[in-house]
Write a protein that holds these residues in place. Sequence first.
Motif, PDB file in Angstrom:
ATOM      1  N   GLY A 148      -5.213   3.632  -2.116  1.00 55.87           N
ATOM      2  CA  GLY A 148      -3.762   3.647  -1.961  1.00 55.87           C
ATOM      3  C   GLY A 148      -3.073   2.449  -2.562  1.00 55.87           C
ATOM      4  O   GLY A 148      -1.928   2.137  -2.216  1.00 55.87           O
TER       5      GLY A 148
ATOM      6  N   LYS B 170       0.831  -1.203   0.000  1.00 55.88           N
ATOM      7  CA  LYS B 170       0.000   0.000   0.000  1.00 55.88           C
ATOM      8  C   LYS B 170       0.865   1.253   0.000  1.00 55.88           C
ATOM      9  O   LYS B 170       1.833   1.363   0.744  1.00 55.88           O
ATOM     10  N   GLY B 171       0.499   2.193  -0.856  1.00 57.97           N
ATOM     11  CA  GLY B 171       1.156   3.496  -0.868  1.00 57.97           C
ATOM     12  C   GLY B 171       2.474   3.553  -1.605  1.00 57.97           C
ATOM     13  O   GLY B 171       3.114   4.611  -1.632  1.00 57.97           O
TER      14      GLY B 171
ATOM     15  N   ARG C 212      -8.021   5.571  -4.715  1.00 58.53           N
ATOM     16  CA  ARG C 212      -8.397   6.106  -3.414  1.00 58.53           C
ATOM     17  C   ARG C 212      -7.913   5.192  -2.278  1.00 58.53           C
ATOM     18  O   ARG C 212      -7.563   5.658  -1.188  1.00 58.53           O
TER      19      ARG C 212
ATOM     20  N   ASN D 195      -4.950  12.442  -4.434  1.00 54.71           N
ATOM     21  CA  ASN D 195      -4.193  12.050  -3.250  1.00 54.71           C
ATOM     22  C   ASN D 195      -2.937  12.909  -3.089  1.00 54.71           C
ATOM     23  O   ASN D 195      -2.576  13.308  -1.979  1.00 54.71           O
TER      24      ASN D 195
ATOM     25  N   SER E 126       5.045   4.377  -4.244  1.00 51.85           N
ATOM     26  CA  SER E 126       4.950   5.472  -5.222  1.00 51.85           C
ATOM     27  C   SER E 126       5.888   5.324  -6.404  1.00 51.85           C
ATOM     28  O   SER E 126       5.978   6.219  -7.239  1.00 51.85           O
TER      29      SER E 126
END
Length: 392
Positions: free
Chosen positions: A86, A32-33, A84, A260, A35
């Motif tokens: 993540g 999750k998250g 949304r 985000n 980048s």
Amino acid sequence: MKLGFSPEEELFRAECADWLNAQMAGEFRDIKGISTLTEKAERRKEWEQHLGAHGWGCIGWPKEWGGRGATLAEQVIFAEEYARAGVPGRVNHIGIELAGPTILTFGTEDQKKRFLPDIAAGNTIFCQGFSEPGAGSDLASVRTKGRLENGSWVVNGQKIWTSLAHISDWIFVVTRTEEGSKGPKGLTFLMMPIDQPGIEIRPIKQINGDAEFNETFFTDATCPEDSLIGAVGDGWRIAMGLLAFERGVSTLGQQMAFRNELDAIILDAKANGAASDSLVRQRLAKAEIGLRLMRYGALRMLSNTDHSKVDGAALTYKIQWATWRRNLGELAMDVLGQAGEVTDNADYEWTMLPNLFLYSRADTIYGGTNQIQRNLIAERGLGMPREPRGDV
């Protein structure tokens, strides 16, 4: 233009959100998250397979090829909730958004059976072989050559900026198969397995320390005769059809990821006092307005059912979002100040906003530079005379 969703569609949104959030809080919470596109690549391949096993891999595809036959609205909703929640970007986005739809539209029944179920299941990862040294956004200038020999295509040449080639299974390649041809004539669209002696992948280290891009070298690389999409010499038409899919429903999911990022900038601006600067507040407001305008433009673009006419929104969208996000990256660094220039992590291990700044420097280049996009707008959208091209 449809700006809202029905009660039934909102129920589908709740189903998507519940499932995605449960995965990000459970078995796949470790991704999750993320980048960057290469971090935990093998784990994210497992995520692709998990999506496929639960019917979320390619929801807009027909059920017979591993999809759900989802409506356009449902595809938009899933893309939005995906961002949304993540969930990191899809490592097989080329297969899902470009190769798969191209095979669905232009491929034979045998090609559909061969590739589509495995793409939907997350078992086959595709990458794209378009750009070349000296022919970045100018696809008509490719020099990679292909010839038919003893029932196989033999390919020699070089591609560059091949995203995620090092973790992919197949690559689609635009080759020049007519000796002496120039421009868009004489090109053929091939699909090639990467795991073979004739293909060499060399990573290109980026400004943020990642190596998403690669150089791809072809030395007598081969694929079966029936691996071409369309006909011999039809590569330009197929490639243009493929590029049209880049403006699909994923654009709204992309915008949720932008949401985000903008929200993170606003939180930091409030936390470190930058929001007290009237110029920063003005830039934040301008970013908010730009994001909302992009959403309305994307909804209008996706609502267009008359595909016989040139869609101005589709032509302008790439230059619009790329320029907006590049500016957003600059705003992020101005809000962070010196704190955005140092990290307690290992080399190049940046958090979301510094990564946003570094990645967004390329947004106005890949997928067609802003200069190329302006030519498309002028020639295809406004009907202006073509820019002189010496090789056509």
